[in-house]
Design a protein around this motif. Structure first.
Motif, PDB file in Angstrom:
ATOM      1  N   VAL A 169       0.810  -1.506   0.076  1.00 47.03           N
ATOM      2  CA  VAL A 169       0.357   0.280  -0.020  1.00 47.03           C
ATOM      3  C   VAL A 169       0.923   1.550  -0.158  1.00 47.03           C
ATOM      4  O   VAL A 169       0.664   2.357  -0.866  1.00 47.03           O
ATOM      5  CB  VAL A 169      -0.794  -0.269   1.175  1.00 47.03           C
ATOM      6  CG1 VAL A 169      -1.512   1.551   1.741  1.00 47.03           C
ATOM      7  CG2 VAL A 169      -2.147  -1.288   0.888  1.00 47.03           C
ATOM      8  N   GLU A 170       1.678   1.218   0.735  1.00 51.14           N
ATOM      9  CA  GLU A 170       2.658   2.688   0.612  1.00 51.14           C
ATOM     10  C   GLU A 170       3.641   2.262  -0.438  1.00 51.14           C
ATOM     11  O   GLU A 170       3.673   3.811  -0.911  1.00 51.14           O
ATOM     12  CB  GLU A 170       4.103   2.000   1.797  1.00 51.14           C
ATOM     13  CG  GLU A 170       2.822   2.472   3.759  1.00 51.14           C
ATOM     14  CD  GLU A 170       4.319   2.918   4.448  1.00 51.14           C
ATOM     15  OE1 GLU A 170       5.343   3.097   3.631  1.00 51.14           O
ATOM     16  OE2 GLU A 170       4.173   2.364   5.062  1.00 51.14           O
ATOM     17  N   LYS A 171       3.581   1.484  -1.564  1.00 52.39           N
ATOM     18  CA  LYS A 171       4.345   1.653  -2.448  1.00 52.39           C
ATOM     19  C   LYS A 171       3.566   2.254  -3.514  1.00 52.39           C
ATOM     20  O   LYS A 171       4.049   3.104  -4.119  1.00 52.39           O
ATOM     21  CB  LYS A 171       5.600   0.245  -2.957  1.00 52.39           C
ATOM     22  CG  LYS A 171       6.000   0.371  -4.223  1.00 52.39           C
ATOM     23  CD  LYS A 171       6.568  -0.908  -4.120  1.00 52.39           C
ATOM     24  CE  LYS A 171       7.678  -0.759  -5.564  1.00 52.39           C
ATOM     25  NZ  LYS A 171       8.333  -1.955  -5.813  1.00 52.39           N
ATOM     26  N   ALA A 172       2.122   1.794  -3.292  1.00 53.18           N
ATOM     27  CA  ALA A 172       0.967   2.153  -4.220  1.00 53.18           C
ATOM     28  C   ALA A 172       1.461   3.577  -4.110  1.00 53.18           C
ATOM     29  O   ALA A 172       0.387   5.004  -5.208  1.00 53.18           O
ATOM     30  CB  ALA A 172       0.336   1.545  -4.314  1.00 53.18           C
ATOM     31  N   LEU A 173       0.951   4.023  -3.198  1.00 48.36           N
ATOM     32  CA  LEU A 173       0.731   5.324  -2.555  1.00 48.36           C
ATOM     33  C   LEU A 173       2.022   6.172  -3.104  1.00 48.36           C
ATOM     34  O   LEU A 173       1.886   7.402  -3.956  1.00 48.36           O
ATOM     35  CB  LEU A 173       0.868   5.394  -1.308  1.00 48.36           C
ATOM     36  CG  LEU A 173      -0.580   5.237  -0.610  1.00 48.36           C
ATOM     37  CD1 LEU A 173      -1.142   5.463   1.038  1.00 48.36           C
ATOM     38  CD2 LEU A 173      -2.107   5.886  -1.382  1.00 48.36           C
TER      39      LEU A 173
END
Length: 183
Positions: free
Chosen positions: A153-157
């Motif tokens: 999720v952090e990478k996607a954001l």
């Protein structure tokens, strides 16, 4: 009649718990053979063992019987779509300039940004949209992005902020571990 059916289901739960405990005991014997010394150490801690087992049963029942996020996924929000996105309000589309790109385009763009993704089934976009869906979207499996869901999720954001004119500020940066977030 309803009370009897409920009592029967409670009896089934009791049986499931009993069978799970028996299977757990057999698995323990197979994986952790007990010698005299190990048995003595465990016997001195029966009360701790009993308490630990009760907590695990209660936690499992609580977790597995809880209302899932999917059951009531849509909740009111004061936040809107990114700039120019097609919004649906009370069944009426409010076109504000953005129409989702084709699935082929989305997959191509994802491969440019994340070459490790591999192949995708583009024919899914030929199916009718599910009820309530606005369009088909290519969404990579989180396991292909990072070892944990929170890291994915952090990478996607981060990728959205890197490649989109709309910026997202995450108030949860660094706090997306399993205790805060789950798929």
């Amino acid at each position: 009649m309803a009370d009897r059916a409920f009592d029967e289901r409670q009896g089934q739960l009791n049986e499931v718990i009993r069978q799970a405990a028996e299977r757990g005991l057999e698995l323990t014997k197979d994986l952790l053979p007990m010698d005299e010394q190990t048995m003595r150490r465990l016997e001195r801690r029966w009360d701790q063992f009993d308490a630990a087992m009760m907590r695990r049963v209660v936690t499992a029942v609580r977790m597995l019987s809880a209302k899932s996020q999917e059951e009531d996924e849509e909740v009111p929000s004061q936040f809107g779509y990114l700039k120019g996105y097609k919004q649906v309000h009370m069944g009426m589309e409010q076109l504000t300039g953005y129409v989702p790109k084709s699935v082929s385009w989305q997959i191509g763009r994802l491969h440019e940004i994340l070459p490790q993704l591999g192949d995708a089934d583009e024919t899914i976009a030929e199916r009718p949209l599910p009820e309530g869906a606005e369009s088909w979207f290519a969404i990579p499996r989180w396991e292909l992005l990072a070892p944990t869901y929170g890291e994915a999720v952090e990478k996607a954001l981060d990728l959205i902020n890197q490649f989109s004119p709309d910026k997202i500020y995450s108030y949860r940066t660094g706090r997306l571990g399993p205790e805060y977030l789950r798929p």
